[in-house]
Every structure is written in C-alpha cells, then in structure tokens.
Design a protein around this motif. Structure first.
Motif, PDB file in Angstrom:
ATOM      1  N   GLN A 123       0.817  -1.150  -0.103  1.00  0.00           N
ATOM      2  CA  GLN A 123      -0.024   0.081  -0.010  1.00  0.00           C
ATOM      3  C   GLN A 123       0.744   1.299   0.039  1.00  0.00           C
ATOM      4  N   ASP A 124       0.604   1.994   1.153  1.00  0.00           N
ATOM      5  CA  ASP A 124       1.527   3.423   1.206  1.00  0.00           C
ATOM      6  C   ASP A 124       2.829   3.164   1.806  1.00  0.00           C
ATOM      7  N   GLU A 125       3.325   1.844   2.069  1.00  0.00           N
ATOM      8  CA  GLU A 125       4.326   1.793   3.053  1.00  0.00           C
ATOM      9  C   GLU A 125       5.384   0.960   2.191  1.00  0.00           C
ATOM     10  N   PRO A 126       6.510   1.800   1.663  1.00  0.00           N
ATOM     11  CA  PRO A 126       7.464   1.137   0.379  1.00  0.00           C
ATOM     12  C   PRO A 126       8.275   0.251   1.351  1.00  0.00           C
ATOM     13  N   LEU A 127       8.480   0.418   2.702  1.00  0.00           N
ATOM     14  CA  LEU A 127       9.298  -0.604   3.631  1.00  0.00           C
ATOM     15  C   LEU A 127       8.802  -1.404   4.465  1.00  0.00           C
ATOM     16  N   ALA A 128       7.554  -1.850   4.292  1.00  0.00           N
ATOM     17  CA  ALA A 128       6.449  -2.361   5.239  1.00  0.00           C
ATOM     18  C   ALA A 128       6.978  -3.740   5.576  1.00  0.00           C
ATOM     19  N   GLY A 129       7.844  -4.596   4.789  1.00  0.00           N
ATOM     20  CA  GLY A 129       8.317  -5.721   4.923  1.00  0.00           C
ATOM     21  C   GLY A 129       9.497  -5.526   5.874  1.00  0.00           C
ATOM     22  N   VAL A 164       9.666  -7.265  10.076  1.00  0.00           N
ATOM     23  CA  VAL A 164      10.666  -8.021  10.773  1.00  0.00           C
ATOM     24  C   VAL A 164      11.358  -7.300  11.802  1.00  0.00           C
ATOM     25  N   ASP A 165      11.303  -6.029  12.041  1.00  0.00           N
ATOM     26  CA  ASP A 165      11.711  -5.233  13.156  1.00  0.00           C
ATOM     27  C   ASP A 165      10.946  -5.460  14.350  1.00  0.00           C
ATOM     28  N   LEU A 190      20.828  -4.520   3.949  1.00  0.00           N
ATOM     29  CA  LEU A 190      19.848  -3.822   5.125  1.00  0.00           C
ATOM     30  C   LEU A 190      18.855  -5.116   5.735  1.00  0.00           C
ATOM     31  N   VAL A 191      18.605  -5.905   4.694  1.00  0.00           N
ATOM     32  CA  VAL A 191      17.814  -6.972   5.205  1.00  0.00           C
ATOM     33  C   VAL A 191      18.369  -7.855   6.244  1.00  0.00           C
ATOM     34  N   HIS A 192      19.566  -7.978   6.192  1.00  0.00           N
ATOM     35  CA  HIS A 192      20.186  -8.896   6.972  1.00  0.00           C
ATOM     36  C   HIS A 192      20.508  -8.076   8.353  1.00  0.00           C
ATOM     37  N   HIS A 220      18.344  -5.912   9.612  1.00  0.00           N
ATOM     38  CA  HIS A 220      17.350  -5.968  10.497  1.00  0.00           C
ATOM     39  C   HIS A 220      16.821  -7.093  10.937  1.00  0.00           C
ATOM     40  N   GLY A 221      17.367  -8.300  10.713  1.00  0.00           N
ATOM     41  CA  GLY A 221      17.132  -9.499  11.251  1.00  0.00           C
ATOM     42  C   GLY A 221      16.303 -10.675  10.312  1.00  0.00           C
ATOM     43  N   ALA A 222      16.273 -10.207   9.160  1.00  0.00           N
ATOM     44  CA  ALA A 222      15.644 -11.023   8.263  1.00  0.00           C
ATOM     45  C   ALA A 222      16.891 -12.146   7.823  1.00  0.00           C
ATOM     46  N   GLN A 223      16.509 -13.381   7.225  1.00  0.00           N
ATOM     47  CA  GLN A 223      17.350 -14.126   6.875  1.00  0.00           C
ATOM     48  C   GLN A 223      17.809 -14.229   5.123  1.00  0.00           C
ATOM     49  N   GLY A 224      17.074 -13.382   4.484  1.00  0.00           N
ATOM     50  CA  GLY A 224      17.485 -13.383   3.119  1.00  0.00           C
ATOM     51  C   GLY A 224      16.372 -12.705   2.273  1.00  0.00           C
ATOM     52  N   VAL A 225      16.836 -12.504   1.181  1.00  0.00           N
ATOM     53  CA  VAL A 225      15.841 -11.941   0.134  1.00  0.00           C
ATOM     54  C   VAL A 225      15.902 -12.632  -1.165  1.00  0.00           C
TER      55      VAL A 225
END
Length: 284
Positions: free
Chosen positions: A218-224, A228-229, A254-256, A258-263
């Motif tokens: 929607q209007d959040e480009p960094l919602a994903g 995870v945050d 940035l993904v890693h 913030h604590g994500a495992q991958g993209v």
C-alpha cells in the motif's frame, strides 16, 4: 541432581521441571533439555550439530527444528515473565545463554527423595477417569468447532501430516499463487495476511516455521522491513524471508541487518532459501 536459578526462574533436574515464581510452567522435555544444555556449556555457545545430536538423537531433522525450538522457548519464557533476553543467537555458529542470565545464574545440589507419599497418588488415581472424560469432551467440542468454522481466515482444521507452517504476508496474494500452490503440494500449510497488523496478530496466536513477506505494501514502501523489526523486538525469531522484485546491494545488506534471513527475487531463489528452514523436495 541440580537446581538452577536465574531471576524468578528455577530449572530443577530432579523433578524435570521449570517454574517461575513457584508456578510450574507447561513445557515439553525438549525445552528443558535445551536450557540445561545451554547452562552446561555456558559461557560458551552450543553449535547446531550438538543441538541436533543431543535433542534429537537417532532422528533426522533439519536446522528449522532448532529455530522452532528456540522460538518456542523464548515465547514461553517471555510469556511467563522474563523481561530480558535469555538465549542469544550467534548467526552461523549456534546459541548461548545471554550475558543477563549469566550474571544472575546460580546453581545448587538437590537430593533425590527416598519415597513418595502414597495417599496423594491414590487420590490422583481415583480422579484420573473423571479428568480423562472431561479432556475427551473438551477435545471433541474443540474439534467440531474448528472443523465447522468456515469463516475463519486461518484454517485450523489443517491436515495432521503437514511438514511445516508458512505465513505469507502480501497485499496482493494473487501475485504468488503459483508459489503457494507449490508449497502446499510439498506438504506445507500456507497461511496469508494482507498487512503487518494481521501478520503480527497471527504470529502472536500461532506457530509458524517461516515467514515470507513482500517489501512494499500500500503506502508503505518498507512495510516488509518494519514487520521483521517488530518481530525481532518482540523476541520472535521465526526465519524471515523477503520476496521482492529487484533488490539493490544496499537493500540486501539492510535485510540482514534488520534480522531477516534473506531476500529472493524469483521462485528458484525463494525455494533455495526456504529449503534451509523447511523440508522441501528438490523436484518442482
């Protein structure tokens, strides 16, 4: 036999129990053995292979079983009253007790009791048939309710033989229909959420083995990234994968962070990442 104390928690190896402020916590034996293993190795970490060999002897399981056990243990301790981290993740190496626990951990020897009074045991034996009937009635009622509630967006009457649960967060679920159907053919239970608030609600109520999310909604480009945050701040360590279009090198880093495992940007990359956490067959 030993009794270990940290804050208001007591892990007793004699009674094989974990309590908080004197109240016994409902947890399975594997959680108790995990905590005991981390205590015995402290302050060093326990690598994943040692965890697999000790907690799942003579059983072939993958690393996602460890992630699930760690997540369940953290949730149990937090819901009981722990306002500090107990288990620290060392990415690529294993897990260890946090510095907060090490600073307050105490141990004491406990003796094995000579005998157990017979009277309470007889009383429990007499009450057991009544308790069993009540449990069976409750289970039957719950089963009927879950099987007939067709309006629930989360199908709790899922097949018993599922291999893992996946939560897929995307405001356009039609874009990943083929991927979700593939996972379902692989024996996975796949649930969907269209926004961050719904995803957090489902994560608070049910266990998932992996979370897959798009980046912008929607209007959040960094919602994903925000999702995870919030998961990590709440102590939820469920493996988290982003499925997006064209990630930049900066976004990958940035993904890693913030604590994500991958993209992943396509199906092959997504399935390759997922195979690290859930049992996927190589055939597609």
């Amino acid at each position: 036999m030993m009794r270990y104390r940290f804050d208001h928690f007591v892990l007793d190896t004699r009674t094989q129990s974990l309590s908080y402020q004197g109240r016994m916590l409902n947890c399975d034996e594997r959680i108790l053995n995990l905590l005991l293993l981390l205590i015995e190795h402290a302050p060093e970490y326990v690598d994943k292979q040692t965890l697999l060999d000790t907690l799942w002897p003579d059983t072939v399981v993958s690393d996602w079983s460890i992630s699930r056990l760690i997540s369940d243990t953290r949730k149990l301790l937090k819901s009981a009253g722990a306002d500090f981290p107990v288990i620290q993740t060392l990415h690529g190496r294993g897990y260890r007790l946090s510095a907060e626990v090490l600073s307050i951990l105490k141990s004491e020897s406990v003796s094995q009791p000579v005998s157990t009074p017979a009277a309470p045991a007889k009383r429990i034996h007499r009450l057991w048939p009544v308790a069993l009937i009540i449990i069976l009635l409750l289970a039957l009622t719950s089963r009927l309710f879950l099987a007939t509630d067709a309006t629930d967006s989360l199908n709790l009457a899922e097949p018993r033989e599922i291999k893992a649960r996946v939560l897929w967060v995307d405001d356009h679920p039609e874009n990943n229909l083929a991927e979700r159907e593939y996972l379902q053919r692989q024996g996975m239970a796949v649930y969907t959420a269209a926004n961050t608030s719904d995803a957090l609600m489902l994560l608070a109520m049910y266990h998932y083995d992996v979370v897959i999310s798009d980046m912008g909604r929607q209007d959040e480009p960094l919602a994903g990234m925000k999702l995870v945050d919030q998961m990590r701040r709440s102590g939820n360590e469920t493996p988290y994968l982003l499925y997006t279009i064209v990630p930049s090198e900066a976004q990958q880093q940035l993904v890693h962070k913030h604590g994500a495992q991958g993209v992943a940007v396509d199906q092959d990359e997504l399935y390759e990442l997922l195979a690290q956490y859930i049992p996927l067959s190589p055939q597609r």
